[in-house]
Design a protein around this motif. Structure first.
Motif, mmCIF file in Angstrom:
data_model
loop_
_atom_site.group_PDB
_atom_site.id
_atom_site.type_symbol
_atom_site.label_atom_id
_atom_site.label_comp_id
_atom_site.label_asym_id
_atom_site.label_seq_id
_atom_site.Cartn_x
_atom_site.Cartn_y
_atom_site.Cartn_z
ATOM 1 N N TRP A 234 -17.370 37.079 8.009
ATOM 2 C CA TRP A 234 -16.140 37.091 7.206
ATOM 3 C C TRP A 234 -16.411 37.456 5.749
ATOM 4 O O TRP A 234 -15.619 37.147 4.864
ATOM 5 C CB TRP A 234 -15.436 35.736 7.288
ATOM 6 C CG TRP A 234 -14.689 35.566 8.586
ATOM 7 C CD1 TRP A 234 -15.216 35.649 9.839
ATOM 8 C CD2 TRP A 234 -13.298 35.318 8.752
ATOM 9 N NE1 TRP A 234 -14.234 35.463 10.789
ATOM 10 C CE2 TRP A 234 -13.043 35.247 10.149
ATOM 11 C CE3 TRP A 234 -12.239 35.130 7.878
ATOM 12 C CZ2 TRP A 234 -11.774 35.008 10.666
ATOM 13 C CZ3 TRP A 234 -10.979 34.883 8.395
ATOM 14 C CH2 TRP A 234 -10.748 34.832 9.770
ATOM 15 N N LEU A 235 -17.500 38.148 5.479
ATOM 16 C CA LEU A 235 -17.808 38.565 4.115
ATOM 17 C C LEU A 235 -16.745 39.510 3.567
ATOM 18 O O LEU A 235 -16.371 39.440 2.395
ATOM 19 C CB LEU A 235 -19.188 39.239 4.084
ATOM 20 C CG LEU A 235 -19.619 39.853 2.755
ATOM 21 C CD1 LEU A 235 -19.695 38.788 1.663
ATOM 22 C CD2 LEU A 235 -20.970 40.558 2.900
ATOM 23 N N ASP A 236 -16.245 40.391 4.396
ATOM 24 C CA ASP A 236 -15.275 41.401 3.954
ATOM 25 C C ASP A 236 -13.881 41.064 4.461
ATOM 26 O O ASP A 236 -13.142 41.939 4.907
ATOM 27 C CB ASP A 236 -15.710 42.788 4.453
ATOM 28 C CG ASP A 236 -15.057 43.912 3.651
ATOM 29 O OD1 ASP A 236 -14.554 43.643 2.551
ATOM 30 O OD2 ASP A 236 -15.064 45.058 4.138
ATOM 31 N N ALA A 237 -13.507 39.789 4.361
ATOM 32 C CA ALA A 237 -12.220 39.330 4.896
ATOM 33 C C ALA A 237 -11.137 39.411 3.831
ATOM 34 O O ALA A 237 -10.464 38.424 3.522
ATOM 35 C CB ALA A 237 -12.355 37.903 5.428
ATOM 36 N N GLY A 238 -10.963 40.593 3.255
ATOM 37 C CA GLY A 238 -9.901 40.802 2.274
ATOM 38 C C GLY A 238 -8.599 41.199 2.943
ATOM 39 O O GLY A 238 -8.560 41.482 4.154
ATOM 40 N N PRO A 239 -7.498 41.232 2.208
ATOM 41 C CA PRO A 239 -6.200 41.585 2.795
ATOM 42 C C PRO A 239 -6.189 42.934 3.501
ATOM 43 O O PRO A 239 -5.412 43.142 4.438
ATOM 44 C CB PRO A 239 -5.255 41.585 1.585
ATOM 45 C CG PRO A 239 -5.873 40.614 0.638
ATOM 46 C CD PRO A 239 -7.355 40.804 0.806
ATOM 47 N N ASP A 240 -7.045 43.879 3.068
ATOM 48 C CA ASP A 240 -7.053 45.200 3.696
ATOM 49 C C ASP A 240 -7.620 45.173 5.102
ATOM 50 O O ASP A 240 -7.446 46.135 5.865
ATOM 51 C CB ASP A 240 -7.841 46.196 2.848
ATOM 52 C CG ASP A 240 -9.280 45.760 2.624
ATOM 53 O OD1 ASP A 240 -9.530 44.547 2.508
ATOM 54 O OD2 ASP A 240 -10.169 46.633 2.557
ATOM 55 N N ASN A 241 -8.292 44.094 5.469
ATOM 56 C CA ASN A 241 -8.863 43.992 6.809
ATOM 57 C C ASN A 241 -8.108 43.020 7.707
ATOM 58 O O ASN A 241 -8.659 42.532 8.698
ATOM 59 C CB ASN A 241 -10.342 43.591 6.732
ATOM 60 C CG ASN A 241 -11.237 44.769 6.399
ATOM 61 O OD1 ASN A 241 -10.899 45.912 6.678
ATOM 62 N ND2 ASN A 241 -12.368 44.509 5.773
ATOM 63 N N PHE A 242 -6.864 42.734 7.362
ATOM 64 C CA PHE A 242 -6.006 41.917 8.228
ATOM 65 C C PHE A 242 -4.781 42.732 8.613
ATOM 66 O O PHE A 242 -4.022 43.180 7.741
ATOM 67 C CB PHE A 242 -5.576 40.631 7.521
ATOM 68 C CG PHE A 242 -6.646 39.582 7.492
ATOM 69 C CD1 PHE A 242 -6.737 38.635 8.502
ATOM 70 C CD2 PHE A 242 -7.575 39.554 6.470
ATOM 71 C CE1 PHE A 242 -7.735 37.680 8.484
ATOM 72 C CE2 PHE A 242 -8.578 38.601 6.437
ATOM 73 C CZ PHE A 242 -8.661 37.654 7.455
ATOM 74 N N VAL A 243 -4.600 42.934 9.900
ATOM 75 C CA VAL A 243 -3.442 43.672 10.401
ATOM 76 C C VAL A 243 -2.285 42.695 10.587
ATOM 77 O O VAL A 243 -2.454 41.595 11.130
ATOM 78 C CB VAL A 243 -3.775 44.377 11.734
ATOM 79 C CG1 VAL A 243 -2.526 45.024 12.321
ATOM 80 C CG2 VAL A 243 -4.858 45.420 11.514
ATOM 81 N N VAL A 244 -1.109 43.102 10.118
ATOM 82 C CA VAL A 244 0.085 42.267 10.189
ATOM 83 C C VAL A 244 0.857 42.590 11.459
ATOM 84 O O VAL A 244 1.067 43.770 11.783
ATOM 85 C CB VAL A 244 0.983 42.505 8.958
ATOM 86 C CG1 VAL A 244 2.227 41.629 9.028
ATOM 87 C CG2 VAL A 244 0.197 42.227 7.686
ATOM 88 N N ARG A 245 1.252 41.566 12.172
ATOM 89 C CA ARG A 245 2.085 41.786 13.352
ATOM 90 C C ARG A 245 3.314 42.592 12.950
ATOM 91 O O ARG A 245 3.999 42.241 11.975
ATOM 92 C CB ARG A 245 2.497 40.443 13.951
ATOM 93 C CG ARG A 245 3.177 40.551 15.310
ATOM 94 C CD ARG A 245 3.604 39.192 15.806
ATOM 95 N NE ARG A 245 2.462 38.278 15.905
ATOM 96 C CZ ARG A 245 2.575 36.964 16.121
ATOM 97 N NH1 ARG A 245 3.784 36.433 16.227
ATOM 98 N NH2 ARG A 245 1.504 36.205 16.205
ATOM 99 N N PRO A 246 3.633 43.690 13.658
ATOM 100 C CA PRO A 246 4.665 44.623 13.189
ATOM 101 C C PRO A 246 6.000 43.978 12.853
ATOM 102 O O PRO A 246 6.623 44.335 11.841
ATOM 103 C CB PRO A 246 4.803 45.607 14.362
ATOM 104 C CG PRO A 246 3.447 45.595 15.004
ATOM 105 C CD PRO A 246 2.959 44.177 14.881
ATOM 106 N N GLU A 247 6.454 43.025 13.651
ATOM 107 C CA GLU A 247 7.771 42.449 13.390
ATOM 108 C C GLU A 247 7.756 41.429 12.253
ATOM 109 O O GLU A 247 8.811 41.035 11.742
ATOM 110 C CB GLU A 247 8.316 41.775 14.652
ATOM 111 C CG GLU A 247 7.491 40.585 15.148
ATOM 112 C CD GLU A 247 6.378 40.994 16.092
ATOM 113 O OE1 GLU A 247 5.831 40.109 16.782
ATOM 114 O OE2 GLU A 247 6.067 42.199 16.145
ATOM 115 N N ALA A 248 6.564 41.026 11.807
ATOM 116 C CA ALA A 248 6.490 39.947 10.829
ATOM 117 C C ALA A 248 6.884 40.402 9.432
ATOM 118 O O ALA A 248 7.528 39.663 8.684
ATOM 119 C CB ALA A 248 5.077 39.370 10.798
ATOM 120 N N ALA A 249 6.483 41.613 9.040
ATOM 121 C CA ALA A 249 6.718 42.068 7.670
ATOM 122 C C ALA A 249 8.202 42.167 7.338
ATOM 123 O O ALA A 249 8.583 42.060 6.170
ATOM 124 C CB ALA A 249 6.044 43.412 7.451
#
Length: 650
Positions: A437-452
């Motif tokens: 989890w060293l590179d666990a920034g926001p750019d490496n988290f995919v958002v569930r499509p309906e959530a946004a």
């Protein structure tokens, strides 16, 4: 050191040079490893000419192509021999033709000791009739634009394309790379690559100038030369130093704009140019992609063309949608990621692009080696944060970051002691994340499509961690992981050059501390400094030239958005932000007047109250006087009553 190859003259040398030939020759002659992408060459990069001839990114251009062992390759206008060496290292037999004698010597030096490379110096006319229809692959990289100039021989593009088409053996292909005259970077105000002036390609070139063409124009020119079968690819930020190459089918996917945005990020690079941008390049690219114009405004083209459609298709990796390699990495850490559409769905394939290396970690840092994994569709959290920030929705930004922080918290574990501390896991760590989890920034988290799109926003359950490339031995201090993620998110927001709902005079450090406060994290200057020290160690391990990145890391903390706006790259936003800054200053100037007005009002109210108090005091005194008189009368009345009672008894 091996002896340079012999250079055979096939005509007069052409008058072309960029002034770096002597330096490049010295670098190549002194290098033990002269492969394209070798760390030894990459460490010599310090300006545009050395980057163009020595940077590892040069290898990305041919990454999508199947150059086979035994292929007969003609490299037209071979320059310093970058593509010649790439093909030779794949086992091809390469004939490099270069018009400049100084450049030909570079090819001979770069390919010293190789017995499958021939170096010829002179115009293509001197190749000879015996070389007609003799090549399986003809490379024309950065050459066609000069065909109508004196250094290019004055023959014109039609003549050059006819010559390269004549050189093809049955089933052969031409590989052409060139800028797009209608490229997005030119639309956004970048100077034209050859003439150094913006808008030239859009307005039209003059006779004798280096010339580029639009996609439609270039496709017609290739067809006129008999190269009717064409496969179009799109290198970003351009064909010279690409980090991403897109295939045509990626633009036809429903999720194409999101996928391209994730892979390309900023479609332009100002590292070696000083553009005056007229729009946010990343947002502008998304707009073009959504409108179906992505291929038309790509900055550069990479075209595989020939007479045989099957032969052309066979030279490009089947099913591939994109190829990507992170820039400037040491060869040990360099990986090529290929996004491919398969029968089982879209997958991401990763493979090493450098020499074989040991699998053990280097010190505390390791790298996950995943041959293939499914691609998780959807926008990443960084993309959502950018949209929310553009809309001025601070609550959504804070909510998204809070969800990200909750996701990290779900994977934290307490730490009693650290057996083997390192910069990202110091001895005083109390809570840590898993090693990957060293590179666990926001750019490496995919958002569930309906959530946004939900009214109540994104939650931790809507986020999925992807691209777990790096491994930190023993784990990662959660405090440092949070700072790293917030810094990356703020960097993305700042580089988008949008107006953020915070003062433009706030430094980057203050913004990161503020974002931390929005999600309940106490980030102070001391913690930021510890993170910088940890990140500097990470940079030194990964990158070829870490000094520049480390210096930027330290300098960036004290800079504000107003500082960024002083750059010539930010002219299009400078006025808008100065207006916002003026509003802030006016508000600050008005504040004392408002306080004074409030003070005057308070004084008036105080005077009014004092007057009222005096009135009340007067009434009270009057009442007290009346009471005193009444009390005197009562005493007199009582005295008379007592006398009367006494008189009655007597």
């Amino acid at each position: 050191m091996p002896e340079p190859l012999a250079v055979t003259m096939i005509g007069d040398s052409l008058p072309y040079a960029d002034g770096a030939e002597a330096e490049l020759l010295a670098v190549l002659a002194a290098a033990e490893d002269r492969r394209v992408g070798a760390d030894e060459l990459a460490e010599a990069v310090h300006d545009w000419p050395t980057a163009y001839h020595l940077a590892p990114e040069r290898a990305m251009l041919l990454a999508p192509l199947d150059i086979r062992s035994g292929d007969r390759v003609l490299d037209v206008g071979a320059g310093s021999g970058v593509n010649t060496r790439l093909c030779a290292d794949r086992g091809a037999v390469v004939t490099a033709v270069e018009g400049s004698a100084a450049r030909a010597r570079l090819i001979a030096e770069r390919n010293a000791g190789l017995d499958n490379v021939e170096v010829l110096c002179g115009p293509l006319d001197g190749l000879g009739e015996d070389r007609r229809a003799a090549f399986d692959v003809v490379l024309v990289v950065g050459v066609l634009e000069y065909a109508g100039t004196a250094p290019g021989g004055d023959g014109g593009p039609e003549r050059l394309l006819g010559q390269v088409a004549d050189a093809l053996a049955p089933g052969g292909v031409v590989v052409l790379a060139i800028e797009n005259r209608l490229g997005l970077k030119y639309l956004l105000g970048f100077p034209e690559d050859h003439l150094g002036v913006p808008w030239v390609g859009w307005e039209g070139y003059r006779p004798g100038e280096p010339t580029t063409w639009s996609r439609r124009e270039l496709a017609g020119m290739l067809s006129d030369a008999g190269l009717v079968a064409q496969r179009w690819l799109y290198p970003f930020p351009d064909y010279k130093l690409p980090t991403t190459v897109l295939a045509e089918p990626i633009h036809d996917r429903p999720d194409g704009p999101d996928l391209v945005d994730q892979l390309v990020g900023h479609p332009t690079s100002g590292q070696y140019a000083q553009p005056v941008l007229v729009a946010d390049d990343r947002a502008a690219h998304r707009t073009m992609l959504t409108a179906g114009l992505g291929p038309e405004v790509a900055n550069s083209f990479l075209v595989v063309a020939g007479r045989d459609g099957d032969a052309v298709a066979g030279r490009v990796e089947a099913g591939a949608l994109a190829w990507r390699m992170a820039p400037d990495r040491r060869e040990r850490w360099r990986q090529l990621a290929v996004v491919a559409d398969t029968d089982s769905g879209v997958v991401v394939r990763r493979r090493l692009v450098g020499a074989p290396r040991q699998r053990e970690a280097e010190g505390w840092l390791g790298q996950v080696e995943v041959a293939e994994e499914p691609y998780l569709a959807g926008r990443n959290l960084e993309q959502c944060l950018l949209d929310w920030a553009r809309e001025g929705d601070v609550d959504a930004v804070a909510g998204g970051l809070a969800a990200w922080r909750d996701k990290l918290a779900a994977h934290e574990t307490p730490v009693a002691s650290v057996d083997a501390p390192h910069p990202y896991l110091p001895a005083d760590t109390t809570r840590k994340l898993p090693p990957e989890w060293l590179d666990a920034g926001p750019d490496n988290f995919v958002v569930r499509p309906e959530a946004a799109a939900r009214d109540f926003g994104v939650t931790a359950a809507d986020l999925t961690f992807v691209d777990r490339e790096w491994v930190a031995a023993g784990g990662v201090d959660v405090r440092l992981a949070v700072v790293r993620g917030l810094w990356k998110a703020m960097s993305a927001l700042l580089s988008a050059r949008i107006h953020l709902p915070w003062p433009v005079t706030w430094s980057n450090d203050r913004l990161v501390m503020h974002l931390g406060g929005l999600i309940g994290e106490n980030i102070d200057p001391a913690l930021l400094q510890r993170w910088r020290e940890a990140e500097a160690d990470l940079i030194a391990r990964i990158y070829c030239r870490p000094e520049e990145r480390v210096a930027e890391l330290h300098d960036a903390g004290s800079r504000s958005r107003m500082d960024r706006l002083r750059s010539p790259q930010a002219a299009y936003r400078r006025m808008e932000h100065q207006v916002h800054r003026q509003e802030e200053l006016l508000a600050a100037l008005a504040a004392p007047h408002e306080v004074a007005a409030e003070r005057d009002g308070a004084r008036a109210r105080q005077t009014q109250l004092e007057t009222e108090l005096d009135r009340i005091r007067a009434e009270l005194a009057h009442a007290q006087a009346r009471l005193a008189r009444l009390a005197w009368r009562e005493r007199v009345h009582d005295a008379l009553a007592r006398l009367l009672r006494r008189g009655g008894r007597s």
